[in-house]
Design a protein around this motif. Structure first.
Motif, PDB file in Angstrom:
ATOM      1  N   CYS A   9       0.837  -1.198   0.000  1.00  0.00           N
ATOM      2  CA  CYS A   9       0.000   0.000   0.000  1.00  0.00           C
ATOM      3  C   CYS A   9       0.875   1.254   0.000  1.00  0.00           C
ATOM      4  N   ILE A  14      -4.156   6.007  -0.754  1.00  0.00           N
ATOM      5  CA  ILE A  14      -4.863   6.236   0.508  1.00  0.00           C
ATOM      6  C   ILE A  14      -5.938   7.301   0.344  1.00  0.00           C
ATOM      7  N   GLY A  18      -7.494   7.729   5.665  1.00  0.00           N
ATOM      8  CA  GLY A  18      -6.209   7.096   5.954  1.00  0.00           C
ATOM      9  C   GLY A  18      -6.144   5.619   5.619  1.00  0.00           C
ATOM     10  N   ASN A  19      -7.123   5.123   4.863  1.00  0.00           N
ATOM     11  CA  ASN A  19      -7.176   3.715   4.469  1.00  0.00           C
ATOM     12  C   ASN A  19      -7.020   3.575   2.961  1.00  0.00           C
ATOM     13  N   LYS A  61      -3.404   0.141   5.584  1.00  0.00           N
ATOM     14  CA  LYS A  61      -2.743   1.427   5.775  1.00  0.00           C
ATOM     15  C   LYS A  61      -1.466   1.504   4.942  1.00  0.00           C
ATOM     16  N   HIS A  64       1.500  -1.264   4.418  1.00  0.00           N
ATOM     17  CA  HIS A  64       1.070  -2.640   4.684  1.00  0.00           C
ATOM     18  C   HIS A  64       1.336  -3.496   3.448  1.00  0.00           C
TER      19      HIS A  64
END
Length: 136
Positions: A9, A14, A18-19, A61, A64
Motif C-alpha cells: 500500500c 490512501i 487514511g485507508n 494502511k 502494509h
C-alpha cells in the motif's frame, strides 16, 4: 488457497480516512484473479464477468503488505469461478489477517473478444495444474 501476488500500500492509494481506497483493493483482486485463471486455463486473455459480494473486513494502511490468494470453485465451458482474498501481513507477529474477500467469474476470450472454450482436459487435470502453479 494458493498464493498469487503481493501488493504494498502506497501513499497515493490512501483516501481521506487514511485507508486504502476500496477500488484499489478491487483492482488488485481482479488483476491477481485474472492472472491465476489465465495461468490455469493456459489463456492470455481472461476477462472479468462478475464480482460477487465483496467484504472489506479490515483497513489497509500505508506500507502494509497485502498478500493475495485464490482458489478455483468451478470450471465451466468458457468461464472459471475463483474465490479471491487479500490478507494483510504483520511482520512483527509473522501473521496474516484477512482484509478483503470475494468470488469472481472470469471468461476466456478469443482474439475478437468473444467467449472461447476452456480446454475440457482442464477439468480432468486441474489438480495437476494447481500443483504446477504452487511450484512456481
Amino acid at each position: 488457497m494458493y498464493y498469487v501476488a503481493t501488493k504494498i500500500c502506497r501513499t497515493s492509494e490512501i483516501g481521506l480516512n487514511g485507508n486504502l481506497f476500496g477500488g484499489t483493493m478491487l483492482s488488485w483482486l481482479d488483476e491477481a484473479g485474472a492472472a491465476f485463471a489465465g495461468y490455469l486455463c493456459r489463456a492470455p486473455a481472461m476477462v472479468t464477468l462478475k464480482m460477487e459480494e465483496v467484504l472489506f473486513r479490515r483497513p489497509v494502511k500505508i506500507s502494509h503488505h497485502v498478500r493475495i490468494y485464490a482458489s478455483v470453485q468451478r470450471v465451466g465451458t468458457t468461464s472459471m469461478t475463483i474465490d479471491v482474498e487479500a490478507r494483510r501481513f504483520d511482520f512483527d507477529q509473522d501473521l496474516e489477517e484477512l482484509v478483503c474477500s470475494t468470488r469472481m467469474v472470469y471468461v476466456k476470450i478469443d482474439a475478437e473478444g468473444n467467449p472461447a472454450p476452456i480446454d475440457s482436459r482442464l477439468r480432468d487435470s486441474l489438480d495437476q495444474s494447481l500443483a504446477e502453479f504452487a511450484r512456481h
